[in-house]
Design a protein around this motif. Structure first.
Motif, PDB file in Angstrom:
ATOM      1  N   GLN A 261       0.828  -1.211   0.000  1.00 21.90           N
ATOM      2  CA  GLN A 261       0.000   0.000   0.000  1.00 21.90           C
ATOM      3  C   GLN A 261       0.858   1.254   0.000  1.00 21.90           C
ATOM      4  O   GLN A 261       0.569   2.214  -0.720  1.00 21.90           O
ATOM      5  N   VAL A 262       1.942   1.245   0.784  1.00 23.60           N
ATOM      6  CA  VAL A 262       2.834   2.403   0.823  1.00 23.60           C
ATOM      7  C   VAL A 262       3.459   2.619  -0.556  1.00 23.60           C
ATOM      8  O   VAL A 262       3.482   3.756  -1.062  1.00 23.60           O
ATOM      9  N   LEU A 263       3.952   1.563  -1.183  1.00 22.98           N
ATOM     10  CA  LEU A 263       4.575   1.709  -2.501  1.00 22.98           C
ATOM     11  C   LEU A 263       3.567   2.149  -3.555  1.00 22.98           C
ATOM     12  O   LEU A 263       3.901   2.938  -4.449  1.00 22.98           O
ATOM     13  N   LEU A 264       2.335   1.669  -3.455  1.00 28.02           N
ATOM     14  CA  LEU A 264       1.291   2.123  -4.375  1.00 28.02           C
ATOM     15  C   LEU A 264       1.009   3.608  -4.171  1.00 28.02           C
ATOM     16  O   LEU A 264       0.902   4.362  -5.150  1.00 28.02           O
ATOM     17  N   ASP A 265       0.932   4.047  -2.918  1.00 29.41           N
ATOM     18  CA  ASP A 265       0.721   5.468  -2.628  1.00 29.41           C
ATOM     19  C   ASP A 265       1.871   6.314  -3.186  1.00 29.41           C
ATOM     20  O   ASP A 265       1.642   7.374  -3.769  1.00 29.41           O
ATOM     21  N   VAL A 266       3.098   5.839  -2.994  1.00 33.06           N
ATOM     22  CA  VAL A 266       4.273   6.570  -3.484  1.00 33.06           C
ATOM     23  C   VAL A 266       4.251   6.651  -5.009  1.00 33.06           C
ATOM     24  O   VAL A 266       4.454   7.728  -5.581  1.00 33.06           O
ATOM     25  N   ALA A 267       3.984   5.528  -5.671  1.00 35.86           N
ATOM     26  CA  ALA A 267       3.945   5.526  -7.141  1.00 35.86           C
ATOM     27  C   ALA A 267       2.855   6.459  -7.651  1.00 35.86           C
ATOM     28  O   ALA A 267       3.074   7.234  -8.595  1.00 35.86           O
ATOM     29  N   ASP A 268       1.688   6.411  -7.016  1.00 37.21           N
ATOM     30  CA  ASP A 268       0.584   7.275  -7.431  1.00 37.21           C
ATOM     31  C   ASP A 268       0.940   8.744  -7.252  1.00 37.21           C
ATOM     32  O   ASP A 268       0.714   9.565  -8.151  1.00 37.21           O
ATOM     33  N   ARG A 269       1.515   9.088  -6.133  1.00 38.94           N
ATOM     34  CA  ARG A 269       1.882  10.485  -5.866  1.00 38.94           C
ATOM     35  C   ARG A 269       2.973  10.960  -6.826  1.00 38.94           C
ATOM     36  O   ARG A 269       2.945  12.098  -7.306  1.00 38.94           O
ATOM     37  N   ARG A 270       3.936  10.069  -7.120  1.00 29.83           N
ATOM     38  CA  ARG A 270       5.048  10.452  -7.979  1.00 29.83           C
ATOM     39  C   ARG A 270       4.601  10.638  -9.434  1.00 29.83           C
ATOM     40  O   ARG A 270       5.267  11.336 -10.192  1.00 29.83           O
ATOM     41  N   MET A 271       3.493  10.057  -9.827  1.00 29.15           N
ATOM     42  CA  MET A 271       2.987  10.256 -11.188  1.00 29.15           C
ATOM     43  C   MET A 271       2.699  11.722 -11.442  1.00 29.15           C
ATOM     44  O   MET A 271       2.744  12.187 -12.569  1.00 29.15           O
ATOM     45  N   ARG A 272       2.411  12.459 -10.363  1.00 24.36           N
ATOM     46  CA  ARG A 272       2.081  13.873 -10.496  1.00 24.36           C
ATOM     47  C   ARG A 272       3.235  14.791 -10.120  1.00 24.36           C
ATOM     48  O   ARG A 272       3.193  15.977 -10.410  1.00 24.36           O
ATOM     49  N   SER A 273       4.263  14.239  -9.442  1.00 19.10           N
ATOM     50  CA  SER A 273       5.259  15.154  -8.877  1.00 19.10           C
ATOM     51  C   SER A 273       6.706  14.841  -9.219  1.00 19.10           C
ATOM     52  O   SER A 273       7.581  15.631  -8.890  1.00 19.10           O
ATOM     53  N   GLY A 274       6.986  13.709  -9.818  1.00 20.34           N
ATOM     54  CA  GLY A 274       8.384  13.387 -10.087  1.00 20.34           C
ATOM     55  C   GLY A 274       8.515  12.082 -10.849  1.00 20.34           C
ATOM     56  O   GLY A 274       7.522  11.419 -11.154  1.00 20.34           O
ATOM     57  N   SER A 275       9.734  11.714 -11.118  1.00 20.74           N
ATOM     58  CA  SER A 275      10.012  10.507 -11.890  1.00 20.74           C
ATOM     59  C   SER A 275      10.273   9.326 -10.963  1.00 20.74           C
ATOM     60  O   SER A 275      10.786   9.483  -9.859  1.00 20.74           O
ATOM     61  N   LEU A 276       9.939   8.136 -11.455  1.00 22.83           N
ATOM     62  CA  LEU A 276      10.125   6.906 -10.714  1.00 22.83           C
ATOM     63  C   LEU A 276      10.776   5.884 -11.640  1.00 22.83           C
ATOM     64  O   LEU A 276      10.272   5.629 -12.731  1.00 22.83           O
ATOM     65  N   LEU A 277      11.897   5.327 -11.207  1.00 30.76           N
ATOM     66  CA  LEU A 277      12.612   4.301 -11.973  1.00 30.76           C
ATOM     67  C   LEU A 277      12.631   3.043 -11.129  1.00 30.76           C
ATOM     68  O   LEU A 277      13.085   3.068  -9.978  1.00 30.76           O
ATOM     69  N   ILE A 278      12.101   1.945 -11.680  1.00 32.14           N
ATOM     70  CA  ILE A 278      12.069   0.672 -10.965  1.00 32.14           C
ATOM     71  C   ILE A 278      12.905  -0.332 -11.754  1.00 32.14           C
ATOM     72  O   ILE A 278      12.695  -0.508 -12.951  1.00 32.14           O
ATOM     73  N   THR A 279      13.853  -0.977 -11.059  1.00 32.28           N
ATOM     74  CA  THR A 279      14.646  -2.031 -11.688  1.00 32.28           C
ATOM     75  C   THR A 279      14.284  -3.356 -11.039  1.00 32.28           C
ATOM     76  O   THR A 279      13.868  -3.405  -9.880  1.00 32.28           O
ATOM     77  N   SER A 280      14.436  -4.432 -11.808  1.00 31.96           N
ATOM     78  CA  SER A 280      14.114  -5.750 -11.278  1.00 31.96           C
ATOM     79  C   SER A 280      14.883  -6.814 -12.038  1.00 31.96           C
ATOM     80  O   SER A 280      15.143  -6.673 -13.235  1.00 31.96           O
ATOM     81  N   GLN A 281      15.233  -7.867 -11.325  1.00 33.00           N
ATOM     82  CA  GLN A 281      15.807  -9.039 -11.959  1.00 33.00           C
ATOM     83  C   GLN A 281      14.824 -10.203 -11.854  1.00 33.00           C
ATOM     84  O   GLN A 281      15.177 -11.346 -12.111  1.00 33.00           O
ATOM     85  N   TYR A 282      13.592  -9.889 -11.459  1.00 39.44           N
ATOM     86  CA  TYR A 282      12.549 -10.902 -11.308  1.00 39.44           C
ATOM     87  C   TYR A 282      12.214 -11.452 -12.692  1.00 39.44           C
ATOM     88  O   TYR A 282      11.940 -10.687 -13.628  1.00 39.44           O
ATOM     89  N   PRO A 283      12.240 -12.775 -12.857  1.00 43.61           N
ATOM     90  CA  PRO A 283      11.988 -13.375 -14.175  1.00 43.61           C
ATOM     91  C   PRO A 283      10.612 -13.009 -14.728  1.00 43.61           C
ATOM     92  O   PRO A 283       9.601 -13.137 -14.022  1.00 43.61           O
ATOM     93  N   SER A 284      10.552 -12.584 -15.957  1.00 45.48           N
ATOM     94  CA  SER A 284       9.270 -12.184 -16.554  1.00 45.48           C
ATOM     95  C   SER A 284       8.277 -13.345 -16.627  1.00 45.48           C
ATOM     96  O   SER A 284       7.073 -13.123 -16.618  1.00 45.48           O
ATOM     97  N   GLU A 285       8.774 -14.597 -16.654  1.00 47.32           N
ATOM     98  CA  GLU A 285       7.863 -15.746 -16.678  1.00 47.32           C
ATOM     99  C   GLU A 285       7.037 -15.835 -15.395  1.00 47.32           C
ATOM    100  O   GLU A 285       5.978 -16.449 -15.369  1.00 47.32           O
ATOM    101  N   LYS A 286       7.525 -15.230 -14.312  1.00 50.51           N
ATOM    102  CA  LYS A 286       6.829 -15.316 -13.020  1.00 50.51           C
ATOM    103  C   LYS A 286       6.001 -14.064 -12.705  1.00 50.51           C
ATOM    104  O   LYS A 286       5.436 -13.968 -11.617  1.00 50.51           O
ATOM    105  N   TRP A 287       5.900 -13.142 -13.634  1.00 50.07           N
ATOM    106  CA  TRP A 287       5.165 -11.908 -13.385  1.00 50.07           C
ATOM    107  C   TRP A 287       3.699 -12.153 -13.046  1.00 50.07           C
ATOM    108  O   TRP A 287       3.095 -11.416 -12.306  1.00 50.07           O
ATOM    109  N   HIS A 288       3.103 -13.154 -13.623  1.00 48.38           N
ATOM    110  CA  HIS A 288       1.657 -13.381 -13.473  1.00 48.38           C
ATOM    111  C   HIS A 288       1.359 -14.648 -12.702  1.00 48.38           C
ATOM    112  O   HIS A 288       0.277 -15.206 -12.851  1.00 48.38           O
ATOM    113  N   ASP A 289       2.263 -15.119 -11.865  1.00 48.45           N
ATOM    114  CA  ASP A 289       2.007 -16.330 -11.066  1.00 48.45           C
ATOM    115  C   ASP A 289       1.062 -16.061  -9.939  1.00 48.45           C
ATOM    116  O   ASP A 289       0.942 -15.056  -9.370  1.00 48.45           O
TER     117      ASP A 289
END
Length: 79
Positions: free
Chosen positions: A51-79
């Motif tokens: 919830q905190v990260l969702l709030d931060v992402a939502d707020r940053r859409m209006r006020s700044g840039s957000l860069l997210i990096t991940s090494q999480y395998p794309s095959e597991k995105w929808h598990d």
């Protein structure tokens, strides 16, 4: 710019809930013009952290840039 490893941020969120400093942590995440969240998907995300990260992402859409990096395998995105 501010850089946070997401697994460390999960711990910081949990601690800030316990010591009532969550508004201060969220303000620090809102403030930089660029927020970098590294290794997203690594570690266990609690519902509170989600919830905190969702709030931060939502707020940053209006006020700044957000860069997210991940090494999480794309095959597991929808598990």
């Amino acid at each position: 710019a501010a850089f946070h490893r997401v697994s460390d941020l999960y711990g910081a969120i949990s601690e800030s809930v316990l010591d009532a400093s969550l508004p201060k942590l969220k303000a620090a995440l809102y403030k930089p013009s660029l927020l970098i969240l590294d290794d997203f998907g690594i570690g266990e995300m609690t519902p509170v952290a989600a919830q905190v990260l969702l709030d931060v992402a939502d707020r940053r859409m209006r006020s700044g840039s957000l860069l997210i990096t991940s090494q999480y395998p794309s095959e597991k995105w929808h598990d």
